[in-house]
Design an enzyme around this catalytic site. Structure first.
Site, short mmCIF file in Angstrom:
data_model
loop_
_atom_site.label_atom_id
_atom_site.label_comp_id
_atom_site.label_asym_id
_atom_site.label_seq_id
_atom_site.Cartn_x
_atom_site.Cartn_y
_atom_site.Cartn_z
N THR A 173 0.69 -0.95 0.02
CA THR A 173 0.12 0.20 0.07
C THR A 173 1.06 0.90 0.25
OG1 THR A 173 0.25 0.12 2.43
CG2 THR A 173 -2.09 -1.64 1.72
N CYS A 174 2.11 1.27 0.45
CA CYS A 174 2.88 2.02 0.48
C CYS A 174 3.30 2.99 -0.90
CB CYS A 174 4.57 1.92 0.87
SG CYS A 174 4.24 1.58 2.84
N PHE A 175 2.82 1.68 -1.86
CA PHE A 175 3.36 1.85 -3.34
C PHE A 175 2.36 2.08 -3.77
CE2 PHE A 175 7.82 2.76 -1.71
CZ PHE A 175 7.95 1.12 -1.43
#
Length: 716
Positions: A682-684
């Site tokens: 989810t960070c990317f």
């Protein structure tokens, strides 16, 4: 559409088939363009052809790569890069004024330029040649409001090819009030309708002087014609005072003691209306003069007032100039959004966005979140929260923080998780507003307001920090956040069942025999016993509803159900929200724009999704998986799309601009595994798709992943 023909080395036609692994890739910059390929045909003479179709929505350079074979190899000439698509013809639905304002202030006999940028149906900027004649395609309908007389030859066009725009230059010889509609080939522009206030040079200098100072308060003499929806028997002499924040109407008792009659906030929801007075007859010699003095002010929060003033145009112009200063000079949502973010950053410029670690217990999310933030100052709330879920190994590179906001939004605003908010309609699509019978203390509403304020502040820092609120707020709740008056029409969207069964029935039918009174009975939900009767107005239980006052009754009912009964929760919510976001900045939006600002888009366009994503790994096997992915997504419900977004990006809502504002872009990549569930970073904004034997296996794994794998972090 283009056709590719295939030949053998000896020049004979080569019949192309799916076994040849033909692959067509079309890109425009970083965008992958979806396409469809049809092989061969019924006619044997077309057996060696492949017909490719795609839509070039963006103007500019395109690259087309055509590959074939088990180890994809470019055909002769591929990739084809010398391809350029120009914009199509201008579209009135996309063409419009730059820095649009619904009221334009001009000076008589002085040119005033309004700029238009021509765009095609896909929003591409259309080039303009020096010999372009705007009068051939554009029309301007200019009317003097007081007389209804059309005005000709009061404008001209100025072509500015170097700036890719044209200028509509107004030059009106007489002061007054005018309306204008600008159209392109018979269709009005998307923002082509506006009013024009024309001042003389003295008035224009006065307005400029008043609006140039931030602390300036301007006073004007007027006559009050109506008050509290009642027409006065004798007009009352009053004074209008306009400051950068409000318009106040006062009367003076004994000519020295000021008494405030009404105050209107200086924001877009405060509207000015110009019309003829009801008590004027057509034969009145002063009919035109009086209509030039009339001004009706309505902010949607309180009863409108009607004024008569010789300085009507100066009052309206001063208000307009102050308003434009407050909202950044334009009334379009995108311009107001940019101005809002800029002002929020300025408001907190002394606060540093440094990291601040917060430890949260996932099993006791709401209570642990309140405990972790209860001692934070406003400056602390502006820091970059670094989340750690107790007992989990996840490291927060942005994904944990987004998941915390997502989960916390559910804990605060989802009636299935807590009773802080309620739905009038008991289904997942029902809109929520504060629950007047909530078991939680008011401090929880203040915390909810701070969370919404934190999301807006983070969004103001840039797309990489953007946070959205996962909630479907009722329109009446959003209206009260920006100070609007609640009325019965809000029931249509907030409580559709009540609107159909009661509100609409009362509106459409005779109520004289219904025995309705200005009161509301409150019953115990379990036993059905009457608890109490609430008067909607003073002594309302004794005031009968008639056909003449039934709309007032419905407004009073809306005021009680949607506002009065939840006043304390809303006040505490606003207290928390305004700690981070000043109320004067929220008020530049209407309730629909406020929802878009806070919650992003709730409608998902698959075509927009396909046009705004990134793909890694281009082998043939993954192309098959990618095709399966788009097939599955095309059949998703809105809830499944929200779950896919939550699984991949940490948030189920899109930013206000849709998929194109996701940062990083939604990223689809292959996983070096087979037959297991998809994973995500989810960070990317990245989803990793393994390989599968069949589409059925792929679809089942994807649905399981997004449904049951949307929460929790293990290793990075």
């Amino acid at each position: 559409t283009f056709v590719v023909k295939f030949f053998q080395r000896n020049g004979r036609p080569y019949p192309i088939s799916s076994e040849d692994n033909l692959k067509v890739e079309i890109t425009q910059g970083s965008y992958a363009i979806p396409s469809s390929t049809e092989l061969g045909g019924c006619d044997p003479r077309s057996a060696n052809t492949a017909r490719v179709q795609f839509t070039a929505k963006r103007s500019g350079s395109y690259c087309i790569s055509i590959l074939i074979g088990p180890n994809p190899t470019h055909i002769r000439g591929s990739p084809f890069t010398d391809i350029y698509f120009l914009p199509t013809h201008p579209s009135p639905q996309e063409t419009g004024f730059i820095n649009y304002c619904s009221t334009v202030v001009c000076t008589e006999k002085t040119p005033h330029a309004l700029f238009i940028k021509l765009r095609d149906k896909y929003g591409n900027l259309c080039p303009i040649s020096q010999d372009f004649d705007a009068s051939d395609d554009f029309a301007v309908d200019l009317v003097e409001m007081s007389t209804g007389k059309p005005i000709h030859s009061a404008f001209y066009w100025d072509i500015q090819p170097s700036l890719s725009r044209i200028a509509l230059v107004l030059r009106l010889d007489n002061e007054g009030l005018y309306s204008a509609i600008v159209s392109y080939r018979g269709s009005a522009l998307k923002n082509g309708e506006f009013s024009i206030i024309v001042l003389n040079s003295t008035e224009s200098a006065l307005v400029q002087k008043h609006s140039s100072k931030k602390s300036q308060t301007s006073g004007f003499c007027a006559k009050l014609m109506t008050q509290n929806n009642d027409r006065l028997n004798k007009p009352k002499r009053v004074f209008c005072y306009i400051s950068p924040k409000q318009l106040t109407i006062k009367e003076y008792i004994l000519k020295i003691i000021p008494k405030r009659i009404v105050t209107f906030r200086l924001c877009p929801s405060t509207k000015f209306q110009f019309s003829k007075s009801d008590n004027q007859s057509p034969s009145d010699d002063n009919n035109t003069d009086l209509s030039n003095q009339l001004l009706i002010i309505d902010d949607g929060c309180q009863p409108p007032v009607e004024l008569m003033s010789d300085e009507r145009n100066v009052i309206a112009a001063t208000f307009t100039q102050f308003l434009l200063n407050n909202i950044g000079g334009s009334e379009t949502f995108k311009d107001k959004q940019d101005f809002f973010y800029s002002e929020v950053r300025k408001y907190h410029q002394k606060s540093f966005h440094e990291k601040h670690q917060i430890r949260i217990d996932r099993q006791n999310l709401l209570e642990s979140s309140i405990k972790a933030t209860k001692s934070l100052t406003t400056s602390d709330w502006c820091k970059n929260f670094e989340l750690q879920f107790i007992g989990e190994l996840g490291v927060d590179w942005g994904g944990l923080r987004r998941e915390w906001f997502e989960l916390l939004s559910g804990a605060l605003f989802d009636p299935n998780q807590s009773d802080l908010f309620q739905r009038f309609k008991n289904d997942r699509q029902g809109l929520v507003q504060p629950n007047p019978k909530s078991q939680f203390k008011l401090k929880y509403y203040e915390f909810a307001g701070k969370i919404v304020g934190k999301c807006l502040y983070e969004s103001a820092l840039g797309s990489s920090y953007r946070q959205l609120v996962r909630a479907r707020f009722s329109r009446s709740f959003l209206a009260q956040l920006i100070g609007l008056r609640v009325h019965y029409k809000y029931f249509e969207r907030d409580d559709p069942d009540l609107y159909v069964s009661k509100i609409k029935y009362i509106i459409d039918n005779d109520v004289e025999d219904m025995e309705l009174y200005f009161s509301e009975d409150e019953y115990d939900m379990s036993s059905g016993k009457l608890i109490r009767t609430i008067d909607l107005i003073p002594n309302g239980s004794k005031v009968k509803v008639t056909n003449a006052n039934k709309l007032q009754y419905l407004d009073a009912l809306a005021l009680y159900r949607l506002s009065t009964s939840v006043r304390e929760p809303i006040e505490h919510f606003l207290k928390g929200l305004n700690d981070l976001i000043p109320d004067n900045l929220l008020c530049i939006f209407d309730e629909n724009e406020l929802e878009l600002l806070m919650c992003g888009s709730g409608n998902y366009s698959i075509s927009e999704f396909k046009a705004n994503h990134a793909v890694s790994c281009g082998n043939y096997e993954f192309r098959k998986i990618l095709d399966w992915f788009w097939t599955a997504v095309s059949n998703f419900t809105d809830e499944e799309m929200a779950r896919l977004l939550q699984f991949t990006t940490g948030c189920s809502q899109l930013p206000p601009g849709g998929f194109q504002e996701l940062n990083p872009k939604f990223h689809i990549t292959s996983a070096p595994t087979f037959g297991v569930l998809p994973t995500a970073h989810t960070c990317f904004n990245q989803i990793c798709l393994p390989e599968y034997d069949s589409y059925e296996q792929f679809e089942r794994a994807l649905r399981i992943a997004i449904t049951e794998g949307g929460e929790g972090f293990g290793m990075i």
